[in-house]
Design an enzyme around this catalytic site. Structure first.
Site, PDB file in Angstrom:
ATOM      1  N   SER A   1      13.883  20.594 -16.503  1.00  6.93           N
ATOM      2  CA  SER A   1      12.730  21.486 -16.506  1.00  6.93           C
ATOM      3  C   SER A   1      13.103  22.787 -17.188  1.00  6.93           C
ATOM      4  O   SER A   1      14.217  23.290 -17.023  1.00  6.93           O
ATOM      5  CB  SER A   1      12.272  21.771 -15.068  1.00  6.93           C
ATOM      6  OG  SER A   1      11.368  22.863 -15.011  1.00  6.93           O
TER       7      SER A   1
ATOM      8  N   HIS B   1       0.831  -1.211   0.000  1.00  5.92           N
ATOM      9  CA  HIS B   1       0.000   0.000   0.000  1.00  5.92           C
ATOM     10  C   HIS B   1       0.867   1.265   0.000  1.00  5.92           C
ATOM     11  O   HIS B   1       0.411   2.339   0.387  1.00  5.92           O
ATOM     12  CB  HIS B   1      -0.955   0.037   1.199  1.00  5.92           C
ATOM     13  CG  HIS B   1      -1.800  -1.189   1.343  1.00  5.92           C
ATOM     14  ND1 HIS B   1      -2.954  -1.379   0.622  1.00  5.92           N
ATOM     15  CD2 HIS B   1      -1.630  -2.304   2.102  1.00  5.92           C
ATOM     16  CE1 HIS B   1      -3.489  -2.551   0.939  1.00  5.92           C
ATOM     17  NE2 HIS B   1      -2.693  -3.133   1.822  1.00  5.92           N
TER      18      HIS B   1
END
Length: 431
Positions: free
Chosen positions: A265, A144
């Site tokens: 970026s 999880h």
């Protein structure tokens, strides 16, 4: 069909030049066998090969003819007659268009399969090397997305290696099932073409004969083929998603190689983004998008219709080219993957030993305490650690409900306990 996410070897399989070369070979091999059977003159079959074998079929000319005929195979045969001459009238005797189209599609898918299998082999080689490199590198296992128990990074990669072994078997089975030839005539009865022609062409083209063709090769074969591609794509995505998670700033246990001069970026010069594995996730979606149309192609009308044709002209090239690219990109990612064992250890220690909670639980039950009471005692102390109140082992030692002696408690926190069967798993995976 041709995108930036393609390799020339894969694109070439689906080029017009390749397609028309295959079409000619199918027709010419059929003519050779028909000549042997006395259906057409031997000299006609010889002339077809002599004049056509090395011909450069003109796609523009075929397109020009097709604008009038509205039929691709007729347009091709018309162009062949312009090159070969009068002997071309002996081509296509008793055959139908699907005999050429379906057999050619089988050849193309089989050739694409070879590239895909080679791509899986490259992934397997990379995974094996990195798994063995990090066979005993400890890291935290997560369920999880939450810390569970310790594993090794090598075990993680061994699991992916086993999955891509299955991928290779699926692709080999898919190739075997799709590589069939149909030269059976208008509704598949061989009324105007001898079954021996089909057997001969199949052998020459590296195919098996179709058991029963109803003018077309049954599309359950194609559905199974594209379903296999979809499963392989999902395996690619599973590994890609794992790497994307491991590259998160808060985790940073592994990351894609960042080349000199690479930019992450346009706005933020500090960025190192998992662009390759994000791209792989997207490519997996594209490949899987071919599965449902392939399934819907199975139910054709009666002996045939052409509702499948427009679908396959798209999904055949797109799915195989994209999957070929994705496999080779994934292999490159794994070959150059940056791994940070020190960060793995740091993250493993982040919860102060909570990852050993199950060992404490089991020790308590083995000393005679009920599972319910044991669980409550361990969980109670674990929640203190979650709240940042202190150290798990210290809390356990202070809790009178935890009846394990201190020395034995400390032994329960031994990391080596979780790696004792690594060799067993590696033998299962790598032999």
């Amino acid at each position: 069909m041709i995108s930036r996410y393609s390799r020339p070897e894969a694109v070439a399989i689906w080029s017009s030049e390749t397609k028309y070369k295959i079409w000619f070979e199918i027709e010419a091999h059929a003519a050779t066998k028909m000549a042997e059977l006395g259906v057409i003159p031997t000299e006609a079959a010889e002339a077809i090969w002599a004049k056509g074998e090395n011909a450069a079929w003109d796609s523009d000319r075929i397109d020009e003819i097709e604008r009038t005929t509205k039929h691709d195979v007729i347009a091709f045969l018309t162009h062949v007659s312009e090159t070969v001459g009068e002997e071309a009238r002996f081509l296509h005797q008793g055959m139908t268009s699907s005999d050429v189209l379906d057999t050619c599609f089988a050849v193309q898918l089989a050739r694409a399969s070879d590239l895909l299998i080679a791509g899986v082999d490259r992934v397997l080689t990379a995974l094996e090397a990195r798994a063995k490199e990090h066979k005993y590198t400890p890291t935290v296992g997560r369920s999880h997305g939450i810390h569970a128990e310790p594993v090794t990074f090598g075990l993680k990669l061994a699991g992916y290696h086993a999955e891509f072994q299955r991928a290779k078997r699926r692709l080999m089975t898919a190739k075997e099932e799709i590589a069939t030839c149909a030269i059976s005539g208008a509704v598949g009865t061989f009324a105007n073409v001898d079954p021996a022609v089909e057997e001969y062409v199949a052998g020459k083209m590296g195919l098996q004969v179709e058991t029963v063709s109803t003018q077309v090769i049954p599309r359950d074969r194609h559905a199974a083929f594209f379903a296999a591609l979809g499963v392989v794509a999902s395996s690619i995505e599973r590994l890609a998603v794992e790497i994307r998670h491991l590259q998160r700033t808060e985790v940073l246990e592994a990351e894609e190689f960042f080349d000199k001069g690479q930019k992450g970026s346009s706005a933020m010069p500090h960025k190192r983004n998992p662009i390759l594995t994000e791209n792989l996730t997207g490519l997996a979606r594209l490949v899987r998008s071919s599965v449902v149309p392939a399934m819907e192609n199975v139910a054709l009308w009666h002996e045939r219709d052409i509702s499948h044709s427009s679908v396959e002209r798209g999904i055949g090239p797109d799915a195989t080219i994209h999957l070929d690219f994705a496999l080779n990109r994934l292999a490159g990612v794994m070959e150059r993957l940056l791994v940070y064992p020190e960060n793995m250890q740091k993250n493993l220690d982040k919860l102060g030993g909570l990852v050993h909670s199950q060992r404490v639980l089991l020790a308590l039950t083995q000393l005679g305490q009920s599972r319910e009471d044991s669980y409550e005692a361990v969980q109670r102390n674990a929640m203190k650690v979650w709240r940042g109140e202190g150290n798990f082992l210290d809390f356990l030692k202070e809790d009178p409900a935890v009846i394990v002696p201190d020395a034995e408690l400390e032994a329960l926190f031994d990391l080596g306990y979780h790696t004792k069967h690594v060799d067993t798993v590696f033998r299962r995976v790598f032999g």
